[in-house]
Design a protein around this motif. Structure first.
Motif, PDB file in Angstrom:
ATOM      1  N   MET A   1      46.867  31.381  22.127  1.00  0.00           N
ATOM      2  CA  MET A   1      47.920  31.845  23.029  1.00  0.00           C
ATOM      3  C   MET A   1      47.304  32.535  24.250  1.00  0.00           C
ATOM      4  O   MET A   1      47.651  32.228  25.400  1.00  0.00           O
ATOM      5  CB  MET A   1      48.845  32.812  22.287  1.00  0.00           C
ATOM      6  CG  MET A   1      49.863  33.522  23.151  1.00  0.00           C
ATOM      7  SD  MET A   1      50.778  34.800  22.242  1.00  0.00           S
ATOM      8  CE  MET A   1      49.465  36.007  21.925  1.00  0.00           C
ATOM      9  N   ILE A   2      46.389  33.436  24.006  1.00  0.00           N
ATOM     10  CA  ILE A   2      45.757  34.177  25.099  1.00  0.00           C
ATOM     11  C   ILE A   2      44.863  33.264  25.931  1.00  0.00           C
ATOM     12  O   ILE A   2      44.907  33.270  27.170  1.00  0.00           O
ATOM     13  CB  ILE A   2      44.934  35.356  24.534  1.00  0.00           C
ATOM     14  CG1 ILE A   2      45.861  36.352  23.824  1.00  0.00           C
ATOM     15  CG2 ILE A   2      44.154  36.045  25.647  1.00  0.00           C
ATOM     16  CD1 ILE A   2      45.120  37.437  23.065  1.00  0.00           C
ATOM     17  N   GLY A   3      44.059  32.437  25.263  1.00  0.00           N
ATOM     18  CA  GLY A   3      43.086  31.609  25.963  1.00  0.00           C
ATOM     19  C   GLY A   3      43.717  30.581  26.887  1.00  0.00           C
ATOM     20  O   GLY A   3      43.297  30.432  28.040  1.00  0.00           O
ATOM     21  N   PHE A   4      44.738  29.877  26.411  1.00  0.00           N
ATOM     22  CA  PHE A   4      45.377  28.858  27.249  1.00  0.00           C
ATOM     23  C   PHE A   4      46.102  29.498  28.433  1.00  0.00           C
ATOM     24  O   PHE A   4      46.119  28.935  29.538  1.00  0.00           O
ATOM     25  CB  PHE A   4      46.344  28.020  26.415  1.00  0.00           C
ATOM     26  CG  PHE A   4      45.668  27.021  25.521  1.00  0.00           C
ATOM     27  CD1 PHE A   4      44.801  26.076  26.046  1.00  0.00           C
ATOM     28  CD2 PHE A   4      45.880  27.033  24.151  1.00  0.00           C
ATOM     29  CE1 PHE A   4      44.176  25.151  25.225  1.00  0.00           C
ATOM     30  CE2 PHE A   4      45.262  26.106  23.322  1.00  0.00           C
ATOM     31  CZ  PHE A   4      44.401  25.171  23.862  1.00  0.00           C
ATOM     32  N   GLY A   5      46.705  30.656  28.222  1.00  0.00           N
ATOM     33  CA  GLY A   5      47.380  31.336  29.329  1.00  0.00           C
ATOM     34  C   GLY A   5      46.405  31.769  30.407  1.00  0.00           C
ATOM     35  O   GLY A   5      46.662  31.599  31.608  1.00  0.00           O
ATOM     36  N   LEU A   6      45.266  32.325  30.005  1.00  0.00           N
ATOM     37  CA  LEU A   6      44.255  32.754  30.977  1.00  0.00           C
ATOM     38  C   LEU A   6      43.648  31.564  31.709  1.00  0.00           C
ATOM     39  O   LEU A   6      43.311  31.656  32.898  1.00  0.00           O
ATOM     40  CB  LEU A   6      43.159  33.553  30.266  1.00  0.00           C
ATOM     41  CG  LEU A   6      43.578  34.928  29.721  1.00  0.00           C
ATOM     42  CD1 LEU A   6      42.410  35.577  28.988  1.00  0.00           C
ATOM     43  CD2 LEU A   6      44.066  35.832  30.848  1.00  0.00           C
ATOM     44  N   ALA A   7      43.515  30.431  31.022  1.00  0.00           N
ATOM     45  CA  ALA A   7      42.975  29.228  31.666  1.00  0.00           C
ATOM     46  C   ALA A   7      43.892  28.757  32.790  1.00  0.00           C
ATOM     47  O   ALA A   7      43.425  28.357  33.870  1.00  0.00           O
ATOM     48  CB  ALA A   7      42.780  28.127  30.633  1.00  0.00           C
TER      49      ALA A   7
ATOM     50  N   VAL B   1      51.162  36.165  39.120  1.00  0.00           N
ATOM     51  CA  VAL B   1      52.011  37.340  38.867  1.00  0.00           C
ATOM     52  C   VAL B   1      52.546  37.315  37.439  1.00  0.00           C
ATOM     53  O   VAL B   1      52.542  38.345  36.740  1.00  0.00           O
ATOM     54  CB  VAL B   1      53.165  37.395  39.889  1.00  0.00           C
ATOM     55  CG1 VAL B   1      54.161  38.496  39.513  1.00  0.00           C
ATOM     56  CG2 VAL B   1      52.629  37.634  41.287  1.00  0.00           C
ATOM     57  N   SER B   2      53.001  36.154  36.993  1.00  0.00           N
ATOM     58  CA  SER B   2      53.533  36.056  35.628  1.00  0.00           C
ATOM     59  C   SER B   2      52.432  36.282  34.591  1.00  0.00           C
ATOM     60  O   SER B   2      52.697  36.851  33.521  1.00  0.00           O
ATOM     61  CB  SER B   2      54.212  34.706  35.410  1.00  0.00           C
ATOM     62  OG  SER B   2      53.318  33.639  35.619  1.00  0.00           O
TER      63      SER B   2
ATOM     64  N   LEU C   1      60.310  25.947  30.878  1.00  0.00           N
ATOM     65  CA  LEU C   1      60.372  25.267  32.173  1.00  0.00           C
ATOM     66  C   LEU C   1      61.764  25.394  32.782  1.00  0.00           C
ATOM     67  O   LEU C   1      61.909  25.608  34.000  1.00  0.00           O
ATOM     68  CB  LEU C   1      59.982  23.797  32.018  1.00  0.00           C
ATOM     69  CG  LEU C   1      59.871  22.976  33.305  1.00  0.00           C
ATOM     70  CD1 LEU C   1      58.886  23.614  34.267  1.00  0.00           C
ATOM     71  CD2 LEU C   1      59.453  21.548  32.985  1.00  0.00           C
ATOM     72  N   THR C   2      62.800  25.280  31.955  1.00  0.00           N
ATOM     73  CA  THR C   2      64.174  25.435  32.436  1.00  0.00           C
ATOM     74  C   THR C   2      64.409  26.847  32.950  1.00  0.00           C
ATOM     75  O   THR C   2      64.987  27.048  34.033  1.00  0.00           O
ATOM     76  CB  THR C   2      65.169  25.117  31.306  1.00  0.00           C
ATOM     77  OG1 THR C   2      65.025  23.748  30.922  1.00  0.00           O
ATOM     78  CG2 THR C   2      66.600  25.360  31.761  1.00  0.00           C
ATOM     79  N   ILE C   3      63.968  27.856  32.198  1.00  0.00           N
ATOM     80  CA  ILE C   3      64.168  29.252  32.592  1.00  0.00           C
ATOM     81  C   ILE C   3      63.476  29.548  33.919  1.00  0.00           C
ATOM     82  O   ILE C   3      64.076  30.082  34.855  1.00  0.00           O
ATOM     83  CB  ILE C   3      63.646  30.201  31.495  1.00  0.00           C
ATOM     84  CG1 ILE C   3      64.509  30.096  30.245  1.00  0.00           C
ATOM     85  CG2 ILE C   3      63.623  31.646  31.996  1.00  0.00           C
ATOM     86  CD1 ILE C   3      63.953  30.859  29.053  1.00  0.00           C
ATOM     87  N   GLY C   4      62.198  29.210  34.010  1.00  0.00           N
ATOM     88  CA  GLY C   4      61.440  29.537  35.206  1.00  0.00           C
ATOM     89  C   GLY C   4      61.824  28.708  36.409  1.00  0.00           C
ATOM     90  O   GLY C   4      61.974  29.228  37.534  1.00  0.00           O
TER      91      GLY C   4
ATOM     92  N   ALA D   1      58.160  36.027  31.342  1.00  0.00           N
ATOM     93  CA  ALA D   1      56.886  35.896  32.053  1.00  0.00           C
ATOM     94  C   ALA D   1      56.179  34.609  31.650  1.00  0.00           C
ATOM     95  O   ALA D   1      55.615  33.896  32.493  1.00  0.00           O
ATOM     96  CB  ALA D   1      56.002  37.111  31.769  1.00  0.00           C
ATOM     97  N   GLY D   2      56.208  34.289  30.356  1.00  0.00           N
ATOM     98  CA  GLY D   2      55.624  33.038  29.890  1.00  0.00           C
ATOM     99  C   GLY D   2      56.343  31.827  30.461  1.00  0.00           C
ATOM    100  O   GLY D   2      55.724  30.797  30.755  1.00  0.00           O
ATOM    101  N   ALA D   3      57.664  31.936  30.654  1.00  0.00           N
ATOM    102  CA  ALA D   3      58.442  30.835  31.224  1.00  0.00           C
ATOM    103  C   ALA D   3      58.050  30.589  32.680  1.00  0.00           C
ATOM    104  O   ALA D   3      57.895  29.434  33.115  1.00  0.00           O
ATOM    105  CB  ALA D   3      59.932  31.143  31.113  1.00  0.00           C
TER     106      ALA D   3
END
Length: 469
Positions: A338-344, A231-232, A24-27, A188-190
């Motif tokens: 990891m994949i599932g929560f990001g896609l959600a 985009v991320s 959160l800080t990075i992004g 990208a995750g940030a």
């Protein structure tokens, strides 16, 4: 249970907890800098309000991240002194640069940004937040370079007299192929996390305060956050694909464990669902997509991907007797979570954009509920990503060079580790409540009034330095 088990749990808990604040800080540092840049270029007060609004949330999170991050380095000496002794010559270099250069840059310019409103020239004040954002991202790179050495050790030699790893090529450490792909993947995750928070807060105000004079600002923030998430998400997928290929090359056991692949296959199928035996030695049932794992791991649909059992035999022959496979259920499911929560999170962002098309105002209570849980999803995705990264490397603390069991402090007792583990966990629980309440409180308060205030009785040079928030 012994001191090693508790030390691992302690490091895992504190690391995952600390990393709740880092992305959160990075992004958010970059997004706040973008908002201030838009205000600087257009003079539109909407962007100034959003800069100060999300800037306040950024500062709350930054402060909490600093507090929780300090504990991480203490543990190297407390619980992992043998590891620190072995790898300190290498691990210390990027961490020292991170503290002396990146963190110094970050913290100094954040101070200038906080206290510089209406005191510094606008361009210099804008440069301060960009310098802080650059410092934040540089910090991430040096820390990831240190971690990447644990995944793929390069640029060193083992001193035969001391048994320590000694640095021979610092450039090789900084340009480690694992670091070069992990850095953009982490960034990208940030941004996925920061964009999600921006969406949640903006959407809540859009739907709860429809007649507010600041609705336009919230709508813009919601759209900016949604596009940031989309985009991320695409960048996470792209960099994750590259990372998978490098992982297959340098840590084939981790890739095999991620897929529950017990025997070497060519071509290899991607596991949608695999059920293995209780001892983790063979597959009992699986639903697979043919050729996909070969493509993800090697770039060739017919490529060979080594299996757990074959790699176990190879490592036992190379390193001596022992179990060299990680805990398969942990690596298998953490990879999928990891994949599932990001896609959600990406799916919710797409729905939010669709709900605001052509100036529409969202009205669905289900969308609001989904928006409220949205920031939690990428946080979980990031956490499970790190759990997969670190647990998939086991039983190595430095892959191929040092086992985790050999890195723990020999003089630390089970009671001492349990005491520190309990204390840190309780303190972190209190800090979590404080962080959550502060974020909710200031998020609900909305954008601030930015009407200039004049003081005819006091000269500007004589005004005391004041916290702008």
């Amino acid at each position: 249970m012994d001191a090693l088990d508790v030390a691992r749990w302690q490091f895992g808990v504190t690391t995952v907890y600390h990393f709740l604040f880092v992305p959160l800080t990075i992004g958010l540092s970059v997004l706040v800098a973008i908002l201030q840049t838009m205000w600087h270029r257009t003079g539109n007060e909407r962007y100034l309000k959003l800069t100060k609004f999300y800037g306040k949330l950024f500062l709350i999170n930054f402060a909490m991240g600093v507090v929780t991050g300090i504990v991480q380095e203490f543990q190297f000496g407390m619980n992992w002194s043998d590891y620190s002794r072995f790898v300190g010559d290498i691990f210390g270099a990027p961490l020292a640069i991170e503290a002396l250069v990146a963190f110094f840059l970050e913290s100094t310019f954040i101070g200038l940004w906080i206290f510089g409103w209406d005191r510094l020239p606008k361009r210099l004040h804008l440069a301060a937040i960009w310098a802080a954002a650059i410092g934040t991202n540089l910090s991430a790179y040096f820390i990831l370079a240190a971690n990447s050495f644990m995944q793929n050790p390069v640029g060193f030699r083992i001193n035969p007299d001391s048994g320590r790893a000694e640095l021979t090529d610092f450039v090789a450490v900084l340009t480690n192929k694992v670091a070069l792909v992990t850095f953009p993947h982490t960034l990208a995750g940030a941004f996925l996390v920061a964009g999600s928070l921006m969406v949640t807060v903006g959407l809540w105000h859009v739907m709860r305060n429809r007649d507010s004079a600041d609705t336009g600002a919230y709508r813009f923030a919601t759209k900016l956050g949604s596009w940031t998430v989309l985009v991320s998400s695409a960048l996470v997928i792209l960099t994750g694909d590259i990372q998978g290929k490098i992982m297959t090359e340098v840590q084939p056991m981790k890739m095999a464990a991620a897929e529950g692949l017990y025997t070497t296959e060519s071509p290899a199928s991607f596991s949608v669902l695999t059920v293995g035996s209780l001892d983790g030695s063979r597959e009992l049932f699986a639903v697979k997509i043919p050729y996909l794992l070969s493509f993800l791991g090697t770039g060739d649909p017919n490529g060979t991907v080594q299996g757990i059992n074959d790699l176990q035999a190879q490592y036992a022959s190379q390193y001596g007797p022992g179990n060299y496979a990680p805990i398969i259920p942990v690596t298998y499911w953490s990879f999928r979570f990891m994949i599932g929560f990001g896609l959600a999170a990406a799916a919710i962002a797409l729905l939010v954009l669709w709900s605001q098309r052509k100036g529409r105002t969202p009205t669905s209570k289900w969308l609001l509920r989904a928006g409220l849980v949205m920031p939690v999803l990428p946080l979980l995705a990031n956490s499970f990503g790190w759990i997969f990264t670190e647990m998939g490397r086991q039983p190595w603390i430095v892959f191929g060079e040092m086992l985790t069991r050999d890195g723990v402090s020999r003089s630390v007792s089970l009671t001492e580790v349990l005491t520190s583990f309990t204390a840190f966990t309780l303190i972190y629980a209190v800090l979590a409540v404080v962080e959550f309440k502060l974020l909710v409180r200031y998020a609900r308060a909305g954008v601030p009034d930015v009407t200039p205030q004049t003081d005819d009785d006091t000269d500007d040079a004589e005004r005391p330095l004041a916290f702008a928030y």
